[in-house]
Design a protein around this motif. Sequence first.
Motif, PDB file in Angstrom:
ATOM      1  N   PRO A  37       0.652  -1.153  -0.182  1.00  0.00           N
ATOM      2  CA  PRO A  37       0.103  -0.045   0.082  1.00  0.00           C
ATOM      3  C   PRO A  37       0.836   1.323   0.162  1.00  0.00           C
ATOM      4  N   ALA A  38       0.524   2.086  -0.854  1.00  0.00           N
ATOM      5  CA  ALA A  38       1.501   3.442  -1.063  1.00  0.00           C
ATOM      6  C   ALA A  38       0.487   4.503  -1.084  1.00  0.00           C
ATOM      7  N   HIS A  39       0.699   5.598   0.027  1.00  0.00           N
ATOM      8  CA  HIS A  39       0.017   6.830   0.018  1.00  0.00           C
ATOM      9  C   HIS A  39       0.868   7.891   0.279  1.00  0.00           C
ATOM     10  N   ASP A  70       4.066   8.108  -0.975  1.00  0.00           N
ATOM     11  CA  ASP A  70       5.379   7.593  -0.779  1.00  0.00           C
ATOM     12  C   ASP A  70       6.224   7.573  -2.017  1.00  0.00           C
ATOM     13  N   ASP A  94      -2.588   4.281  -3.317  1.00  0.00           N
ATOM     14  CA  ASP A  94      -3.890   4.504  -2.542  1.00  0.00           C
ATOM     15  C   ASP A  94      -4.314   5.895  -2.831  1.00  0.00           C
ATOM     16  N   ASN A 132      -8.612   7.898  -2.558  1.00  0.00           N
ATOM     17  CA  ASN A 132      -7.774   7.350  -1.260  1.00  0.00           C
ATOM     18  C   ASN A 132      -8.847   6.325  -0.481  1.00  0.00           C
ATOM     19  N   LYS A 147      -5.306   2.097   3.921  1.00  0.00           N
ATOM     20  CA  LYS A 147      -4.290   0.984   3.516  1.00  0.00           C
ATOM     21  C   LYS A 147      -4.849  -0.556   3.479  1.00  0.00           C
ATOM     22  N   ASP A 173       4.443  -2.332   4.228  1.00  0.00           N
ATOM     23  CA  ASP A 173       4.466  -0.837   4.177  1.00  0.00           C
ATOM     24  C   ASP A 173       5.510  -0.288   3.164  1.00  0.00           C
ATOM     25  N   ALA A 174       5.032   0.513   2.476  1.00  0.00           N
ATOM     26  CA  ALA A 174       5.746   1.195   1.523  1.00  0.00           C
ATOM     27  C   ALA A 174       6.992   2.379   1.919  1.00  0.00           C
ATOM     28  N   ASP A 175       6.951   2.703   3.278  1.00  0.00           N
ATOM     29  CA  ASP A 175       7.862   3.591   3.801  1.00  0.00           C
ATOM     30  C   ASP A 175       9.284   2.811   4.170  1.00  0.00           C
ATOM     31  N   GLN A 185       9.437   0.845   6.866  1.00  0.00           N
ATOM     32  CA  GLN A 185       9.354   0.669   8.216  1.00  0.00           C
ATOM     33  C   GLN A 185       8.884  -0.569   8.598  1.00  0.00           C
ATOM     34  N   LYS A 205       1.234   8.204  20.468  1.00  0.00           N
ATOM     35  CA  LYS A 205       1.063   7.172  19.612  1.00  0.00           C
ATOM     36  C   LYS A 205       1.365   5.667  20.358  1.00  0.00           C
ATOM     37  N   ARG A 254      10.340   6.030   9.631  1.00  0.00           N
ATOM     38  CA  ARG A 254      10.208   6.462   7.979  1.00  0.00           C
ATOM     39  C   ARG A 254      11.411   6.781   7.146  1.00  0.00           C
ATOM     40  N   ALA A 305       3.978  10.114   8.109  1.00  0.00           N
ATOM     41  CA  ALA A 305       2.922   9.194   8.146  1.00  0.00           C
ATOM     42  C   ALA A 305       1.643  10.014   7.871  1.00  0.00           C
ATOM     43  N   THR A 306       0.556   9.164   7.271  1.00  0.00           N
ATOM     44  CA  THR A 306      -0.443  10.152   6.706  1.00  0.00           C
ATOM     45  C   THR A 306      -1.740   9.733   7.274  1.00  0.00           C
ATOM     46  N   TYR A 307      -1.763   8.644   8.193  1.00  0.00           N
ATOM     47  CA  TYR A 307      -2.891   8.664   9.022  1.00  0.00           C
ATOM     48  C   TYR A 307      -3.103   9.572  10.195  1.00  0.00           C
TER      49      TYR A 307
HETATM   50  N1  UDP Z   1      -1.042   4.099   3.454  1.00  0.00           N
HETATM   51  C1  UDP Z   1      -2.030   3.964   2.549  1.00  0.00           C
HETATM   52  N2  UDP Z   1      -3.305   4.730   2.405  1.00  0.00           N
HETATM   53  C2  UDP Z   1      -3.641   5.632   3.329  1.00  0.00           C
HETATM   54  C3  UDP Z   1      -2.531   5.803   4.441  1.00  0.00           C
HETATM   55  C4  UDP Z   1      -1.453   5.022   4.426  1.00  0.00           C
HETATM   56  O1  UDP Z   1      -2.030   2.811   1.601  1.00  0.00           O
HETATM   57  O2  UDP Z   1      -4.523   6.224   3.227  1.00  0.00           O
HETATM   58  C5  UDP Z   1       0.108   3.471   3.447  1.00  0.00           C
HETATM   59  C6  UDP Z   1       1.484   4.066   3.544  1.00  0.00           C
HETATM   60  O3  UDP Z   1       1.977   4.567   2.337  1.00  0.00           O
HETATM   61  C7  UDP Z   1       2.382   2.923   4.073  1.00  0.00           C
HETATM   62  C8  UDP Z   1       1.518   2.278   5.025  1.00  0.00           C
HETATM   63  O4  UDP Z   1       0.164   2.420   4.600  1.00  0.00           O
HETATM   64  O5  UDP Z   1       2.946   2.171   3.133  1.00  0.00           O
HETATM   65  C9  UDP Z   1       1.544   2.937   6.449  1.00  0.00           C
HETATM   66  O6  UDP Z   1       1.137   4.277   6.512  1.00  0.00           O
HETATM   67  P1  UDP Z   1       2.035   5.344   7.346  1.00  0.00           P
HETATM   68  O7  UDP Z   1       3.542   5.392   7.169  1.00  0.00           O
HETATM   69  O8  UDP Z   1       1.554   6.586   6.809  1.00  0.00           O
HETATM   70  O9  UDP Z   1       1.505   4.908   8.976  1.00  0.00           O
HETATM   71  P2  UDP Z   1       2.170   4.336  10.143  1.00  0.00           P
HETATM   72  O10 UDP Z   1       1.585   3.103  10.323  1.00  0.00           O
HETATM   73  O11 UDP Z   1       3.669   3.991   9.615  1.00  0.00           O
HETATM   74  O12 UDP Z   1       2.012   5.305  11.211  1.00  0.00           O
END
Ligand code: UDP
Length: 220
Positions: A1-3, A5, A35, A63, A66, A86-88, A90, A124, A192, A197-199
């Motif tokens: 999943p990539a948002h 990224d 996404d 969108n 994820k 994840d795409a980032d 992590q 968090k 990252r 992070a986009t959530y």
């Molecule tokens: N992601 C996605 N759609 C969204 C938000 C996030 O596909 O609406 C993907 C994002 O690209 C990443 C993964 O989900 O690969 C985890 O997201 P993020 O790093 O933002 O959050 P974390 O879980 O690390 O806090």
Amino acid sequence: PAHNDEKNLPLLAREVTAVFQERYGYDFELVLVNDGSTDGTWNVIQALARQDARVKGIDFSRNFGKELAITAGLHAASGDACVIMDADLQHPPKHIPEFIEKWERGAEVVIGVRQSNKSAGLFKRAASWVYAHLMIIISDEQFVPRATDFRLIDRTVVNEFKKFPERVRITRNLIDWLGFKRDFVYFTADRRAEGYATYSVIALIRLALTSFTHHSLFPL
Ligand code: UDP
Ligand code: MG
């Protein structure tokens, strides 16, 4: 999943390719799901797919989150096993061999358990503690704290997963619900690689509520 990224995907593709070049006789494909990004993520995916036929791209019309991006990826994947990540970065690709080893030894679901999350702030971390403990108390299934979406699932499990009709879903909870032989890989989530992070907090609370109401009768 990539948002959003775009900066991480080339790095991810390079690291995944390197893992398979170094160690395995396995073929692999890399399924990247855009996404509804507002940056150049889809252009980057297309460029990667042009350079390497093993890269498959999926472009969402908006969108969807994820959970649905992972779902689309699993529907498109053709392997004997799929590794969700994840795409980032992590979910570090260097751990893929450990997942594969456990799978070769018979595990059908290999779950990545996060030992610490260097990038998460106090809020968090506190929130995930509260979430995990609520889930342990109320969940109808066995809940493993710090279990992540970074996991390998066998083809049999993918095929069962593809039968779920849920539109509002927590992928990892559904995979847990399916059963099958499990094993674990422990990893540390690095920061990252690029971007943010986009959530949002609201989105995370919504996800938590989804998992409370979908995996437990307790709220009812
Ligand atoms: N992601 C996605 N759609 C969204 C938000 C996030 O596909 O609406 C993907 C994002 O690209 C990443 C993964 O989900 O690969 C985890 O997201 P993020 O790093 O933002 O959050 P974390 O879980 O690390 O806090
Ligand atoms: Mg992240």
